[in-house]
Scaffold this active site. Sequence first.
Site, mmCIF file in Angstrom:
data_model
loop_
_atom_site.group_PDB
_atom_site.id
_atom_site.type_symbol
_atom_site.label_atom_id
_atom_site.label_comp_id
_atom_site.label_asym_id
_atom_site.label_seq_id
_atom_site.Cartn_x
_atom_site.Cartn_y
_atom_site.Cartn_z
ATOM 1 N N ASN A 130 0.868 -1.177 0.000
ATOM 2 C CA ASN A 130 0.000 0.000 0.000
ATOM 3 C C ASN A 130 0.905 1.227 0.000
ATOM 4 O OD1 ASN A 130 -1.758 2.079 0.500
ATOM 5 N ND2 ASN A 130 -2.380 1.377 2.550
ATOM 6 N N HIS B 91 -9.441 1.272 5.152
ATOM 7 C CA HIS B 91 -8.152 1.480 5.825
ATOM 8 C C HIS B 91 -8.361 2.436 6.998
ATOM 9 C CE1 HIS B 91 -4.039 2.618 6.653
ATOM 10 N NE2 HIS B 91 -3.671 1.527 6.001
ATOM 11 N N LYS C 16 0.178 4.279 -0.266
ATOM 12 C CA LYS C 16 -0.424 5.492 0.344
ATOM 13 C C LYS C 16 -0.148 6.706 -0.563
ATOM 14 C CE LYS C 16 -0.146 3.256 4.800
ATOM 15 N NZ LYS C 16 0.026 3.357 6.249
ATOM 16 N N GLU D 228 -6.715 4.823 8.056
ATOM 17 C CA GLU D 228 -6.489 6.244 7.741
ATOM 18 C C GLU D 228 -7.731 6.845 7.102
ATOM 19 O OE1 GLU D 228 -2.830 5.605 5.590
ATOM 20 O OE2 GLU D 228 -1.854 5.069 7.482
ATOM 21 N N GLU E 17 -4.979 -4.769 10.824
ATOM 22 C CA GLU E 17 -3.969 -3.725 10.970
ATOM 23 C C GLU E 17 -4.213 -2.971 12.278
ATOM 24 O OE1 GLU E 17 -2.245 -2.636 6.796
ATOM 25 O OE2 GLU E 17 -3.795 -1.212 7.347
ATOM 26 N N GLY F 29 2.863 2.504 10.814
ATOM 27 C CA GLY F 29 3.802 3.600 10.646
ATOM 28 C C GLY F 29 4.552 3.976 11.917
ATOM 29 N N SER G 297 3.768 -1.962 10.335
ATOM 30 C CA SER G 297 5.224 -2.015 10.533
ATOM 31 C C SER G 297 5.827 -3.382 10.211
ATOM 32 C CB SER G 297 5.596 -1.573 11.963
ATOM 33 O OG SER G 297 5.207 -0.228 12.169
HETATM 34 P P1 13P Z 1 3.253 0.529 7.650
HETATM 35 O O1 13P Z 1 3.761 -0.747 7.055
HETATM 36 O O2 13P Z 1 3.969 1.750 7.124
HETATM 37 O O3 13P Z 1 3.191 0.473 9.141
HETATM 38 O O4 13P Z 1 1.745 0.715 7.138
HETATM 39 C C1 13P Z 1 0.869 -0.359 7.252
HETATM 40 C C2 13P Z 1 -0.375 -0.026 6.523
HETATM 41 O O5 13P Z 1 -1.114 0.862 6.904
HETATM 42 C C3 13P Z 1 -0.661 -0.794 5.298
HETATM 43 O O6 13P Z 1 -1.955 -0.546 4.840
#
Ligand code: 13P
Length: 248
Positions: free
Chosen positions: A9, A95, A11, A97, A167, A173, A211
């Site tokens: 992903n 997601h 982003k 976010e 997640e 992150g 992560s």
């Molecule tokens: P990270 O791998 O940067 O922690 O992000 C995970 C994520 O949100 C994948 O959708």
Amino acid sequence: MRRRLVAGNWKLHGSKTMVNSLVSDVINGLENEARTEVAICPPFVYLQQADSLLTGSAVRLGAQNVSAEIEGAYTGEVSAAMLLDVGCTYAIVGHSERRALYAEDDDMVGRKFHVAQQAGLTPILCVGETLEERNSGATEAVVASQLKAVIAAAGADGLAKGVIAYEPIWAIGTGKTATPQQAQEVHEFIRELIRQHSSLADQCRILYGGSVKPDNAAELFAMPDIDGGLIGGASLKAGDFLVICNAA
Ligand code: 13P
């Protein structure tokens, strides 16, 4: 046997130059493509460019979001049919976010899942709890309510035919990964919840995200109910992403 899936992903990252180099590096560096499926989810505007680069490769394309609407006066939206039209196999829905920053609630996530699936995409549903929810012992209740909203919209068989990504928000992150045991517990809980409503629970792929890095991927993927990963930051570096894909 469930086929492993590792999806990147990206982003809000990328450029035409970056798409060219990252996609070719990923295609050229993959081993064992038959056993593990690999997908990348660039921003909408790069999907078509990525699709051309992926021609002839086994790497799949996914979108990071999809409209809950079919078509019409919905400025700024991108429909499931459009995503299929430009070569997508997958669409991420719900997601954390998008839930937190763009006010997507369980009802909207359920509709997006259903609409994407009806159109022929495979939705990747994200679920997961905040740190406060984990600390107060609410992880299972939070994840269950996120899953039940999708069962209400798409049915339990529909949910099982999609992909689920667990997640935990506190792991996204932050560099703080869930331990393989912590992740396995929730993955097992998710599979059991599906099993109560569907005979397809054992076919459902449940990915872990948060992560995932080259040095922790193998131990996470070794757990019985972890069927791959949804990778954020580490999917932007071909070398790191390939180590993770090859670990699966
Ligand atoms: P990270 O791998 O940067 O922690 O992000 C995970 C994520 O949100 C994948 O959708």
